[in-house]
Each structure stands twice: as C-alpha cells, then as structure tokens.
Design an enzyme around this catalytic site. Structure first.
Site, short mmCIF file in Angstrom:
data_model
loop_
_atom_site.label_atom_id
_atom_site.label_comp_id
_atom_site.label_asym_id
_atom_site.label_seq_id
_atom_site.Cartn_x
_atom_site.Cartn_y
_atom_site.Cartn_z
N ASP A 16 35.42 21.18 55.20
CA ASP A 16 34.53 21.61 54.12
C ASP A 16 33.85 20.47 53.36
O ASP A 16 33.80 20.50 52.11
CB ASP A 16 35.30 22.48 53.13
CG ASP A 16 35.85 23.75 53.77
OD1 ASP A 16 35.69 23.94 54.98
OD2 ASP A 16 36.46 24.55 53.04
N LYS A 102 33.93 29.79 58.11
CA LYS A 102 35.03 30.63 57.64
C LYS A 102 34.63 31.42 56.40
O LYS A 102 33.65 31.09 55.73
CB LYS A 102 36.29 29.81 57.38
CG LYS A 102 36.16 28.70 56.34
CD LYS A 102 37.41 27.85 56.31
CE LYS A 102 37.32 26.67 55.38
NZ LYS A 102 37.35 27.02 53.96
N CYS A 141 41.82 23.87 50.55
CA CYS A 141 41.49 24.09 51.96
C CYS A 141 42.18 23.10 52.90
O CYS A 141 42.57 23.46 54.00
CB CYS A 141 39.98 24.08 52.16
SG CYS A 141 39.19 25.50 51.34
#
Length: 205
Positions: A16, A102, A141
């Site tokens: 990310d 995602k 994450c």
C-alpha cells in the site's frame, strides 16, 4: 551480521505505498515518504536478481465500509482509480510487478494483502516460499499481511526500516512488530546492497 542469501523462492511484497498514505494524502502515515528510498533499494535488489515483486493497494469504492460516512474509522481514501489510490510516482515499480488490489467491495475491508485477493495462491503458483514485506502501515496493513502470510505457510522477512506506523495509540508500532516477530517473522535490514538479519531492532527512525 548474517547475510540473507536470496534465490529461487524469494519475492518482495510492497504494501500500500499509495499517495493517500503519504504526506499530503487523505490518510497520511507520519513520515510515510521515508519508506520510499529503502523500498526502491529493495526493488533493485529483488528485481535485479530476477525475483518477483508484488505490490498491494487499497482499491475502494466511494461508499466503502471503512469510511467515516459509513461508520468506519477512517476518512475516505484510496478510492479506486483516484489520484490518491495511485502508487507514489517516486516508487520505482518494475513493469513486471504484480499488482494486488484489495478491499474492492463496499461491505468488506481488507488490511491484509492476502485477504480475499488470491495472493497466496498466486505466489505459490510462482514458486514463492519466502517473502520480504515492506510498506504502509506497520501497525495495520503490514501487520495483517505478515500474520496472514505466515499463516499461509510463507517464511516472512520483515524490513522495519521500510515501514512506518500510524500510531493511533502510542506504542502501536512496537506492539505490531512484537506480534509479527512472535509469529515467526524475521527482522532484516539493508546493508551494502544486501539483506542482513537485524538482531537488534531499534526505535523507529
């Protein structure tokens, strides 16, 4: 200082590293931009050896359940195809990088790059057995990706210098690292163009 020998079965997973999580973004991680240089060095290391590079990204609908308007904890961020959802232009992703999207549906969140993405299956098909994980954020994450990766059967190398934490509560970063190491992640750092075991994890730079 013990060098990590990279070879068949190794891969890099960048979590990310998107504009909304960088300074000026909608959900900026403090000093998140400082992970870009070490992440690029990791890309050079892995891609230079012909090893696969994966990059996960949040790719949310506008009414995603994690947003405050829907009762979630976060401001709107990483809306699919928006500028905030794009990878940082400073990130030198190779053309061959495998992008994993995602949290695509409004009603499901996914902190982990393995949650609902088929990533474990894809990695196994590529012959991956060990992955180095870096990116944002350490306490969300990255944490969940590392834990799920270990549960999926992968050896995980954690690169703390190429992560940064949100720290909603003081100490969240250290608690996340403790959980990952307790689960079996191996802390490593970059040194002279290679990965070495990081026997003493210091405070976040």
């Amino acid at each position: 200082m013990s060098a990590i020998v990279l070879g068949k079965g190794d891969a890099l997973l960048i979590v990310d590293l998107q504009n909304d999580f960088l300074p000026g973004g909608a959900l900026a991680v403090p000093r998140g931009d400082l992970v870009i240089a070490p992440t690029n060095a990791l890309i050079d290391l892995y891609h230079g050896r012909g090893l696969p590079v994966y990059a996960s990204r949040d790719w949310h609908p506008e009414d995603h359940c994690s947003f405050t308007a829907q009762g979630g904890p976060w401001p709107p961020h990483c809306v699919a195809a928006s500028e905030g959802a794009m990878f940082s232009q400073a990130l030198r992703l190779p053309e061959e990088a495998i992008v994993v999207s995602k949290a695509l549906s409004a009603g499901e969140d996914a902190y982990s790059a393995f949650n609902g993405t088929g990533l474990a299956r894809s990695m196994l098909a590529d012959g991956v057995t060990r992955l180095a994980v870096c990116g944002l954020a350490t306490d969300y994450c990255v944490l969940n990706t590392v834990l799920d990766g270990i549960d999926a059967g992968f050896q995980v190398l954690l690169v703390p210098e190429a992560t940064r934490a949100v720290e909603v509560a003081p100490g969240d970063r250290d608690r996340a690292i403790t959980r990952m190491l307790a689960k079996g992640a191996v802390p490593v750092r970059l040194s002279a163009g290679q990965l070495v075991a990081d026997v003493e994890l210091g405070a976040q730079p």
